[in-house]
Scaffold this active site. Structure first.
Site, PDB file in Angstrom:
ATOM      1  CD  GLU A 162      -2.169   0.796  -0.272  1.00 31.72           C
ATOM      2  OE1 GLU A 162      -3.483   0.216  -0.375  1.00 31.72           O
ATOM      3  OE2 GLU A 162      -2.682   1.837  -0.556  1.00 31.72           O
ATOM      4  CE  LYS A 221       4.833   0.715   1.891  1.00 28.18           C
ATOM      5  NZ  LYS A 221       3.773   1.000   2.157  1.00 28.18           N
ATOM      6  CB  ALA A 224       8.447   3.718  -2.271  1.00 28.68           C
ATOM      7  CE  LYS A 268       6.128  23.623   4.157  1.00 26.15           C
ATOM      8  NZ  LYS A 268       6.571  24.338   5.005  1.00 26.15           N
ATOM      9  CB  CYS A 277       5.741   3.977   6.923  1.00 26.84           C
ATOM     10  SG  CYS A 277       4.107   3.209   6.382  1.00 26.84           S
ATOM     11  CE  LYS A 280       6.493  -0.417   9.546  1.00 29.65           C
ATOM     12  NZ  LYS A 280       4.912  -1.212   9.365  1.00 29.65           N
ATOM     13  CG  PHE A 339       2.718  11.331  10.986  1.00 21.10           C
ATOM     14  CD1 PHE A 339       1.373  10.219  11.631  1.00 21.10           C
ATOM     15  CD2 PHE A 339       3.107  11.395  10.372  1.00 21.10           C
ATOM     16  CE1 PHE A 339       0.957   9.852  10.249  1.00 21.10           C
ATOM     17  CE2 PHE A 339       2.877   9.728   9.372  1.00 21.10           C
ATOM     18  CZ  PHE A 339       1.506  10.103   9.803  1.00 21.10           C
ATOM     19  NE  ARG A 443       5.641  19.331  10.999  1.00 19.77           N
ATOM     20  CZ  ARG A 443       5.372  17.669  10.642  1.00 19.77           C
ATOM     21  NH1 ARG A 443       5.531  18.126   9.476  1.00 19.77           N
ATOM     22  NH2 ARG A 443       5.021  17.096  11.665  1.00 19.77           N
TER      23      ARG A 443
HETATM   24  C1  UDX Z   1       4.219   7.396   3.569  1.00 21.85           C
HETATM   25  C2  UDX Z   1       4.366   6.903   2.687  1.00 21.85           C
HETATM   26  O1  UDX Z   1       4.325   8.582   2.207  1.00 21.85           O
HETATM   27  C3  UDX Z   1       3.784   6.616   1.738  1.00 21.85           C
HETATM   28  O2  UDX Z   1       3.386   5.934   0.527  1.00 21.85           O
HETATM   29  C4  UDX Z   1       3.735   4.650   2.558  1.00 21.85           C
HETATM   30  O3  UDX Z   1       2.231   4.291   1.993  1.00 21.85           O
HETATM   31  C5  UDX Z   1       3.512   5.062   3.970  1.00 21.85           C
HETATM   32  O4  UDX Z   1       4.622   6.307   4.600  1.00 21.85           O
HETATM   33  P1  UDX Z   1       2.586   8.426   5.628  1.00 21.85           P
HETATM   34  O5  UDX Z   1       3.595   8.004   6.908  1.00 21.85           O
HETATM   35  O6  UDX Z   1       1.266   8.178   5.901  1.00 21.85           O
HETATM   36  O7  UDX Z   1       3.101   7.724   4.354  1.00 21.85           O
HETATM   37  O8  UDX Z   1       2.831  10.316   5.658  1.00 21.85           O
HETATM   38  P2  UDX Z   1       3.740  11.045   4.852  1.00 21.85           P
HETATM   39  O9  UDX Z   1       3.235  11.772   3.908  1.00 21.85           O
HETATM   40  O10 UDX Z   1       4.762  10.320   4.022  1.00 21.85           O
HETATM   41  O11 UDX Z   1       4.924  12.151   5.579  1.00 21.85           O
HETATM   42  C6  UDX Z   1       5.662  10.525   6.561  1.00 21.85           C
HETATM   43  C7  UDX Z   1       6.444  11.786   7.788  1.00 21.85           C
HETATM   44  O12 UDX Z   1       7.201  12.772   6.817  1.00 21.85           O
HETATM   45  C8  UDX Z   1       5.490  13.428   8.830  1.00 21.85           C
HETATM   46  O13 UDX Z   1       5.769  13.645   9.761  1.00 21.85           O
HETATM   47  C9  UDX Z   1       5.645  14.438   7.105  1.00 21.85           C
HETATM   48  O14 UDX Z   1       4.666  15.440   8.319  1.00 21.85           O
HETATM   49  C10 UDX Z   1       6.803  14.384   6.851  1.00 21.85           C
HETATM   50  N1  UDX Z   1       7.326  15.354   5.834  1.00 21.85           N
HETATM   51  C11 UDX Z   1       7.128  14.657   4.652  1.00 21.85           C
HETATM   52  C12 UDX Z   1       8.524  16.238   5.976  1.00 21.85           C
HETATM   53  O15 UDX Z   1       8.604  16.596   6.938  1.00 21.85           O
HETATM   54  N2  UDX Z   1       8.924  16.819   5.312  1.00 21.85           N
HETATM   55  C13 UDX Z   1       8.207  16.723   3.746  1.00 21.85           C
HETATM   56  O16 UDX Z   1       8.026  17.253   2.879  1.00 21.85           O
HETATM   57  C14 UDX Z   1       6.880  15.334   3.895  1.00 21.85           C
END
Ligand code: UDX
Ligand code: ADP
Length: 463
Positions: A162, A221, A224, A268, A277, A280, A339, A443
């Site tokens: 996923e 996965k 990525a 960002k 994710c 881990k 998060f 942020r």
């Molecule tokens: C991530 C992957 O994006 C997704 O494809 C996978 O299936 C699960 O893990 P998720 O953890 O739900 O998804 O959110 P994501 O948008 O990736 O953000 C992860 C963390 O990175 C957050 O804490 C977010 O705030 C942070 N982040 C994200 C940044 O600090 N800067 C960025 O530019 C993008």
């Protein structure tokens, strides 16, 4: 084979939204989501779909449409397994907290339990789909359990990771960049792959559905997520250099992001990535690399985590240093605990670690988050086991209102990028705070110049 009945084991952040969208898009398929957790299933079945256990924009509407029609939530795991042709496994695979691989390897006990349960119950051939993120070659272990404890039933194991991100799960599911399906290259394997391709074809264009062998799918996965997390650690590393040199990390990110080879997403700079994710999966990757003796590969990826931990600690240190090297008895208000925005998930949220550091410095923490409950925040802190639950309860105050949370504070720290924070009356907040009033924007969502014009001492990340 035409699929008419799907079961999904695990009604969490992955299983719940994914199955809701499959049910919405495939009214001819009966989708049953099962979980051992009775409260969770009851919440999914709450007549008011605003009370479903997972907050995702657009999800409650989809559940309202499909639930009771062809989408069902149940604790009857055995019945659902028995009836389904396809069984998705979407249970949690946390980092191991014991034994070999502690703190690194994925804990596969929940996956193994599922495999054993499927083996026990299945009387007809079934397709078993790994949805949870798993170490490469887990499918082999699942297959071995199924083949050796089953009733002569044939199983095909597919890997269908996923890629949804929390907060945008529904749009990610409705309009995915790609769907990845890994399976055996045997004729039976190909049949199973095609059956799942047909399910997704109900709403995803065929050229976005990739099929590979199982190991490539499993490893894709992890790869990525490692690449995405690496981008954040890379820009965060630059943020520290920006602070020393007078460069501005937002400007640097914009400049490099316009290079089409680099791209503008996931650049960002922040207080550090969280979520269930990234950490881990990278730890898992590091563990796998180490177990094959690939120490350079392991060290390379581990650095992404080291940088992320450093970024969180750097943020709390900055708060202490700026507040004249002591935060003891000072009120520091956190805006945000999740998060990321648009989710009530707090797993590995930077807020937890920053709060822990500041509580160690005897700060008084007040928190406002639009979606996270007080009990969740306290259990996050208790999980770190730095101090007793009673101490955490005494040191952390939780508010339902951001203005009340900021009243009389020495400093405000932004930990989650919730949109509503940008629309606040910051002058009103300033007037209610101790002076000088500090804002630590973890942020980079507020405008430095506007905040300084109000009178705040403003510090973002990387400028
Ligand atoms: C991530 C992957 O994006 C997704 O494809 C996978 O299936 C699960 O893990 P998720 O953890 O739900 O998804 O959110 P994501 O948008 O990736 O953000 C992860 C963390 O990175 C957050 O804490 C977010 O705030 C942070 N982040 C994200 C940044 O600090 N800067 C960025 O530019 C993008
Ligand atoms: P994710 O983010 O991967 O979806 P969650 O923790 O949100 O993880 O959800 C996983 C769900 O799987 C939990 O609700 C848990 O109760 C459920 N689960 C774990 N093991 C089993 C099992 N053997 N049978 C049924 N449900 C299970």
């Amino acid at each position: 084979m035409k699929i008419t009945k799907i079961c999904c084991i695990g009604a969490g952040y992955v299983g719940g939204p994914t199955m809701a969208v499959i049910a919405q898009k495939c009214p001819h398929i009966q989708v049953t989501v099962v979980d051992l957790n009775v409260d969770r299933i009851n919440a999914w079945n709450d007549p008011n779909t605003d009370n479903i256990p997972i907050y995702e924009p657009g999800l409650s509407e989809i559940v309202a449409e499909a639930r009771g029609r062809n989408l069902f939530f149940s604790n009857n795991v055995e019945k659902a397994i028995d009836e389904a042709q396809v069984i998705f496994i979407s249970v949690n695979t946390p980092t191991k907290t014991y034994g070999k691989g502690k703190g690194m390897a994925a804990d596969l006990k929940y996956i193994e339990l599922c495999a054993r349960q499927i083996a026990k119950i299945a009387k007809e051939n079934k397709i078993v789909v790994e949805k949870s993120t798993l170490p490469v070659r887990t499918a082999e272990a699942i297959k071995s359990i199924l083949d050796n404890t089953g009733n002569g039933v044939q199983f095909q194991i597919l890997s269908n990771p996923e890629f949804l991100a929390e907060g945008t799960a529904v749009t990610d599911l409705l309009d995915p960049d790609r769907i990845l399906i890994g399976g055996d290259t045997t004729p039976e394997g190909e049949k199973a792959i095609n059956a799942l391709v047909e399910v997704y074809s109900n709403w995803v264009e065929k050229d976005k559905i990739l099929t590979t062998n199982v190991w490539s799918s499993e490893l894709s996965k992890l790869t990525a997520n490692a690449f995405l997390a690496q981008r954040i650690s890379s820009i965060n590393a630059m943020s520290e250099l920006c602070e020393k040199t007078g460069a501005d990390v937002n400007e640097v990110a914009r400049a490099i992001g316009m290079d089409s080879r680099i791209g503008s997403k996931f650049l960002k700079s922040s207080v550090g990535f969280g979520g269930s994710c990234f950490q881990k999966d990278i730890l898992n990757l590091v563990y796998i690399a180490k177990s094959y003796g690939l120490s350079e590969v392991a060290d390379y990826w581990e650095q992404v985590i080291i940088m992320n931990d450093h970024q969180k600690r750097r943020f709390s240190n900055k708060i202490v240093q700026t507040l004249y090297n002591t935060v003891a008895d000072k009120k520091i208000t956190f805006l945000g605990w999740a998060f990321k925005k648009d989710t009530n998930d707090t797993r590995e949220s930077a807020a937890i670690y920053v709060a822990d550091d500041l509580i160690n410095e005897q700060a008084k923490i007040s928190v406002y988050d639009p979606k996270v409950s007080r009990s969740k925040m306290l259990s996050d802190l208790d999980y770190l086991a730095t101090r007793s639950s009673t101490e955490n309860e005494n040191l952390v105050q939780v508010f339902d209102d951001a203005y009340a949370a900021c009243n009389n504070a020495h400093a405000v720290a932004i930990l989650t990028e919730w949109d509503e924070f940008k629309t606040y009356d910051w002058k009103k907040i300033y007037d209610s705070m101790q002076k000088p009033a500090f804002v630590f924007d973890g942020r980079n969502i507020l405008d430095k110049k506007e905040m300084e014009a109000i009178g705040f001492v403003y510090q973002g990340i990387g400028s």
